[in-house]
Scaffold this motif. Structure first.
Motif, PDB file in Angstrom:
ATOM      1  N   ARG A 108      38.702   9.426  -4.763  1.00 45.60           N
ATOM      2  CA  ARG A 108      39.172   8.587  -3.958  1.00 45.60           C
ATOM      3  C   ARG A 108      40.264   8.981  -2.718  1.00 45.60           C
ATOM      4  NH1 ARG A 108      37.729   3.844  -6.082  1.00 45.60           N
ATOM      5  NH2 ARG A 108      36.952   3.941  -8.148  1.00 45.60           N
ATOM      6  N   ASN A 109      40.229  10.370  -2.797  1.00 45.07           N
ATOM      7  CA  ASN A 109      40.845  10.662  -1.564  1.00 45.07           C
ATOM      8  C   ASN A 109      40.109  10.797  -0.194  1.00 45.07           C
ATOM      9  OD1 ASN A 109      42.219  12.853   0.270  1.00 45.07           O
ATOM     10  ND2 ASN A 109      43.509  13.358  -1.351  1.00 45.07           N
ATOM     11  N   LEU A 110      40.479  10.137   0.768  1.00 49.88           N
ATOM     12  CA  LEU A 110      39.806   9.996   1.847  1.00 49.88           C
ATOM     13  C   LEU A 110      39.772  11.085   2.933  1.00 49.88           C
ATOM     14  CD1 LEU A 110      41.438   6.299   3.056  1.00 49.88           C
ATOM     15  CD2 LEU A 110      38.984   6.995   1.918  1.00 49.88           C
ATOM     16  N   ALA A 111      40.856  11.983   2.676  1.00 48.58           N
ATOM     17  CA  ALA A 111      40.619  13.164   3.587  1.00 48.58           C
ATOM     18  C   ALA A 111      39.635  13.896   2.961  1.00 48.58           C
ATOM     19  CB  ALA A 111      42.089  14.007   3.380  1.00 48.58           C
ATOM     20  N   VAL A 112      39.504  14.005   1.839  1.00 46.97           N
ATOM     21  CA  VAL A 112      38.156  14.962   1.184  1.00 46.97           C
ATOM     22  C   VAL A 112      36.795  14.015   1.649  1.00 46.97           C
ATOM     23  CG1 VAL A 112      37.026  15.444  -0.977  1.00 46.97           C
ATOM     24  CG2 VAL A 112      39.594  15.601  -0.647  1.00 46.97           C
ATOM     25  N   ALA A 113      36.779  13.091   1.853  1.00 42.87           N
ATOM     26  CA  ALA A 113      35.418  12.479   2.150  1.00 42.87           C
ATOM     27  C   ALA A 113      35.259  12.621   3.728  1.00 42.87           C
ATOM     28  CB  ALA A 113      35.542  10.683   1.946  1.00 42.87           C
ATOM     29  N   GLY A 114      36.337  12.944   4.294  1.00 44.54           N
ATOM     30  CA  GLY A 114      36.166  13.115   5.830  1.00 44.54           C
ATOM     31  C   GLY A 114      35.863  14.526   6.005  1.00 44.54           C
ATOM     32  N   ALA A 115      36.533  15.532   5.205  1.00 47.26           N
ATOM     33  CA  ALA A 115      36.270  17.002   5.086  1.00 47.26           C
ATOM     34  C   ALA A 115      34.850  17.170   4.936  1.00 47.26           C
ATOM     35  CB  ALA A 115      37.209  17.665   4.207  1.00 47.26           C
ATOM     36  N   VAL A 116      34.133  16.549   3.689  1.00 44.57           N
ATOM     37  CA  VAL A 116      32.700  16.818   3.429  1.00 44.57           C
ATOM     38  C   VAL A 116      31.844  16.422   4.617  1.00 44.57           C
ATOM     39  CG1 VAL A 116      30.921  15.872   2.047  1.00 44.57           C
ATOM     40  CG2 VAL A 116      33.245  16.358   0.932  1.00 44.57           C
ATOM     41  N   VAL A 117      32.112  15.313   5.204  1.00 44.49           N
ATOM     42  CA  VAL A 117      31.376  15.171   6.543  1.00 44.49           C
ATOM     43  C   VAL A 117      31.615  15.994   7.577  1.00 44.49           C
ATOM     44  CG1 VAL A 117      30.900  13.066   8.197  1.00 44.49           C
ATOM     45  CG2 VAL A 117      31.481  12.714   5.856  1.00 44.49           C
ATOM     46  N   PHE A 118      32.647  16.352   7.798  1.00 48.95           N
ATOM     47  CA  PHE A 118      33.178  17.354   8.807  1.00 48.95           C
ATOM     48  C   PHE A 118      32.276  18.709   8.740  1.00 48.95           C
ATOM     49  CE2 PHE A 118      35.817  21.290   9.644  1.00 48.95           C
ATOM     50  CZ  PHE A 118      35.907  21.109  11.106  1.00 48.95           C
ATOM     51  N   CYS A 119      32.133  18.925   7.214  1.00 51.73           N
ATOM     52  CA  CYS A 119      31.553  20.280   6.928  1.00 51.73           C
ATOM     53  C   CYS A 119      29.848  20.315   7.493  1.00 51.73           C
ATOM     54  CB  CYS A 119      31.315  20.608   5.464  1.00 51.73           C
ATOM     55  SG  CYS A 119      33.044  21.024   4.815  1.00 51.73           S
ATOM     56  N   VAL A 120      29.260  18.820   7.329  1.00 52.63           N
ATOM     57  CA  VAL A 120      27.920  18.919   7.497  1.00 52.63           C
ATOM     58  C   VAL A 120      27.737  19.229   9.061  1.00 52.63           C
ATOM     59  CG1 VAL A 120      27.655  16.456   7.886  1.00 52.63           C
ATOM     60  CG2 VAL A 120      25.782  17.722   6.827  1.00 52.63           C
ATOM     61  N   PHE A 121      28.513  18.828  10.069  1.00 49.44           N
ATOM     62  CA  PHE A 121      28.594  19.031  11.365  1.00 49.44           C
ATOM     63  C   PHE A 121      28.903  20.409  11.765  1.00 49.44           C
ATOM     64  CE2 PHE A 121      28.783  14.143  11.060  1.00 49.44           C
ATOM     65  CZ  PHE A 121      27.886  13.892  11.993  1.00 49.44           C
ATOM     66  N   CYS A 122      29.884  20.761  11.154  1.00 47.73           N
ATOM     67  CA  CYS A 122      30.335  22.207  11.362  1.00 47.73           C
ATOM     68  C   CYS A 122      28.942  23.382  10.970  1.00 47.73           C
ATOM     69  CB  CYS A 122      31.429  22.760  10.311  1.00 47.73           C
ATOM     70  SG  CYS A 122      33.086  22.115  11.038  1.00 47.73           S
ATOM     71  N   ALA A 123      28.378  22.887  10.010  1.00 45.83           N
ATOM     72  CA  ALA A 123      27.094  23.544   9.515  1.00 45.83           C
ATOM     73  C   ALA A 123      25.907  23.465  10.551  1.00 45.83           C
ATOM     74  CB  ALA A 123      26.657  23.243   8.200  1.00 45.83           C
ATOM     75  N   SER A 124      25.888  22.259  11.088  1.00 48.09           N
ATOM     76  CA  SER A 124      24.835  22.231  12.115  1.00 48.09           C
ATOM     77  C   SER A 124      25.061  22.953  13.363  1.00 48.09           C
ATOM     78  CB  SER A 124      24.761  20.602  12.736  1.00 48.09           C
ATOM     79  OG  SER A 124      23.940  20.460  13.679  1.00 48.09           O
ATOM     80  N   THR A 125      26.478  23.227  13.738  1.00 48.62           N
ATOM     81  CA  THR A 125      26.766  24.032  14.767  1.00 48.62           C
ATOM     82  C   THR A 125      26.352  25.353  14.495  1.00 48.62           C
ATOM     83  OG1 THR A 125      28.418  22.495  15.421  1.00 48.62           O
ATOM     84  CG2 THR A 125      28.844  24.854  16.290  1.00 48.62           C
ATOM     85  N   CYS A 126      26.729  25.913  13.387  1.00 49.28           N
ATOM     86  CA  CYS A 126      26.347  27.015  12.833  1.00 49.28           C
ATOM     87  C   CYS A 126      24.839  27.559  13.023  1.00 49.28           C
ATOM     88  CB  CYS A 126      26.740  27.572  11.606  1.00 49.28           C
ATOM     89  SG  CYS A 126      28.616  27.568  11.360  1.00 49.28           S
ATOM     90  N   GLY A 127      24.198  26.471  12.319  1.00 48.30           N
ATOM     91  CA  GLY A 127      22.503  26.528  12.581  1.00 48.30           C
ATOM     92  C   GLY A 127      22.024  26.720  14.045  1.00 48.30           C
ATOM     93  N   GLN A 128      22.879  26.074  14.899  1.00 50.91           N
ATOM     94  CA  GLN A 128      22.228  26.071  16.300  1.00 50.91           C
ATOM     95  C   GLN A 128      22.775  27.488  16.764  1.00 50.91           C
ATOM     96  OE1 GLN A 128      22.946  22.802  19.026  1.00 50.91           O
ATOM     97  NE2 GLN A 128      23.578  21.497  17.320  1.00 50.91           N
ATOM     98  N   LEU A 129      23.654  28.159  16.389  1.00 53.92           N
ATOM     99  CA  LEU A 129      24.054  29.542  16.863  1.00 53.92           C
ATOM    100  C   LEU A 129      23.158  30.319  16.337  1.00 53.92           C
ATOM    101  CD1 LEU A 129      27.970  29.458  16.593  1.00 53.92           C
ATOM    102  CD2 LEU A 129      26.718  29.429  18.611  1.00 53.92           C
ATOM    103  N   LEU A 130      22.796  30.254  14.901  1.00 51.10           N
ATOM    104  CA  LEU A 130      21.804  31.133  14.152  1.00 51.10           C
ATOM    105  C   LEU A 130      20.518  31.107  14.836  1.00 51.10           C
ATOM    106  CD1 LEU A 130      21.438  33.141  11.865  1.00 51.10           C
ATOM    107  CD2 LEU A 130      20.710  30.982  10.646  1.00 51.10           C
TER     108      LEU A 130
END
Length: 369
Positions: free
Chosen positions: A256-278
């Motif tokens: 129920r920690n909202l910061a954790v929920a936000g961090a998980v969604v943040f990770c998917v967009f960071c991974a997308s940026t890394c995929g574009q660089l790859l």
């Protein structure tokens, strides 16, 4: 005739002072995109307050998509006529109106209105923001500017839920403070836009503001279809994950920690940026099928996390799917852009009205491979 200026773009001709450059434009781009995902971790709180179902959350996300598509089809080319700065200011203004809708907490109608306005803002920003960043880049730094535009887009989308999750979890007024902070950031971004040099100059009277619609030249359709399908699948995954992940964390995993929920969604967009660089390292032709395969693997991991109720598997699926989406999306744009730049020999009946090359669709869509 409209052209993008390349000279004196970093210096004010009247005062001789240096003006903000492409990094400042990228920051404006990021602040605007940040607002589009800001409500993501907060929908559980809205559900408790307003008493709506998960289906309503999905419809709210769909309202945002309607706004994005409408803005792209109707006003996607307006910045080529009006200039980059006026359209950037309009996009920031729409984002501010969206934040005000959420601040009032007036029920579902205002939530829908806020999401549609946010979609309008994102539709204007996606093309205009990227064009402004690229055009403000000094000679020799276009590759860096392309990365800055990509990072601003995906980084802004990722920072939205991270910021709102942290503020909602650790500060007071969880449904108001994130949007108040965003309004302050938008005010700063608007001030920066006013300092940016305009990169679009007209040598003839301004043309009419007409919806540009969407057309795909027949010569490019063979390449466009698979690339568009890959992009559609990738963004569907991002949208689905963004809509469902916070509720899954809360209701199924008991997180129920909202910061954790936000961090998980943040990770998917960071991974997308890394995929574009790859993608730049392995090449577009190899990256498109590989990206789709990695995207499917990520979706399977996300589905498995639902069955196993496992947070680590969910996070692995987010990172894998995000990387695959970014890789396939940038590869698809690169392939379409390459096909669009190839000289096309028109038949005799069309030569008088045909140009030797097609314009780059990546420019009009707001992405630069």
């Amino acid at each position: 005739m409209i052209s993008s200026a390349t000279e004196d773009r970093g210096q004010d001709r009247r005062t001789g002072r240096r003006r903000p450059g492409y990094l400042a434009a990228a920051a404006v781009f990021a602040v605007g995109m940040l607002g589009t995902t800001l409500p993501t971790p907060l929908y559980g709180l809205y559900r408790q307050q307003l008493g709506f179902s998960e289906l309503v959350v999905t419809v709210v996300f769909a309202a945002y998509a309607v706004g994005v598509v409408t803005a792209l089809l109707v006003a996607g080319g307006f910045s080529d006529v009006l200039g980059r700065r006026p359209v950037l200011l309009a996009a920031l203004g729409l984002s501010a109106l969206s934040a005000v809708c959420f601040l009032t907490e007036g029920g579902l109608p205002l939530l829908y209105t806020g999401r549609v306005l946010s979609g309008f803002s994102a539709g204007l920003l996606s093309g205009t923001g990227t064009a402004a960043v690229l055009e403000l880049a000094p000679p020799g730094r276009h590759a860096r500017a392309g990365f800055a535009a990509t990072a601003a887009n995906m980084g802004g989308l990722g920072l939205g839920p991270l910021l709102s999750g942290i503020l909602a979890e650790y500060a007071s007024q969880p449904l108001k403070l994130p949007f108040a902070v965003h309004l302050a950031l938008l005010a700063v971004a608007a001030a920066v836009v006013l300092l940016l040099p305009e990169t679009v100059h007209r040598s003839h009277p301004r043309g009419s503001l007409r919806p540009q619609g969407m057309t795909v030249p027949p010569e490019v359709r063979g390449v466009f279809a698979p690339c568009a399908l890959a992009a559609f699948a990738g963004f569907s995954m991002l949208g689905l994950f963004t809509a469902v992940a916070p509720a899954f964390l809360t209701q199924t995993l008991g997180e129920r920690n909202l910061a954790v929920a936000g961090a998980v969604v943040f990770c998917v967009f960071c991974a997308s940026t890394c995929g574009q660089l790859l993608m730049g390292r392995i090449g577009a032709r190899r990256a498109l099928p590989w990206g789709c395969a990695v995207l499917v693997a990520g979706l399977l991991l996300i589905a498995l996390s639902l069955l196993l109720t496992s947070f680590p598997v969910l996070l692995a699926g987010a990172l894998t799917g995000g990387a695959g989406q970014g890789m396939a999306f940038r590869a698809g744009l690169s392939e379409v852009s390459s096909a669009a730049r190839r000289p096309i020999r028109a038949p005799p009946s069309r030569r008088s009205s045909s140009s030797p090359t097609w314009g780059s669709p990546c420019r009009s869509s707001g992405w630069a491979p």
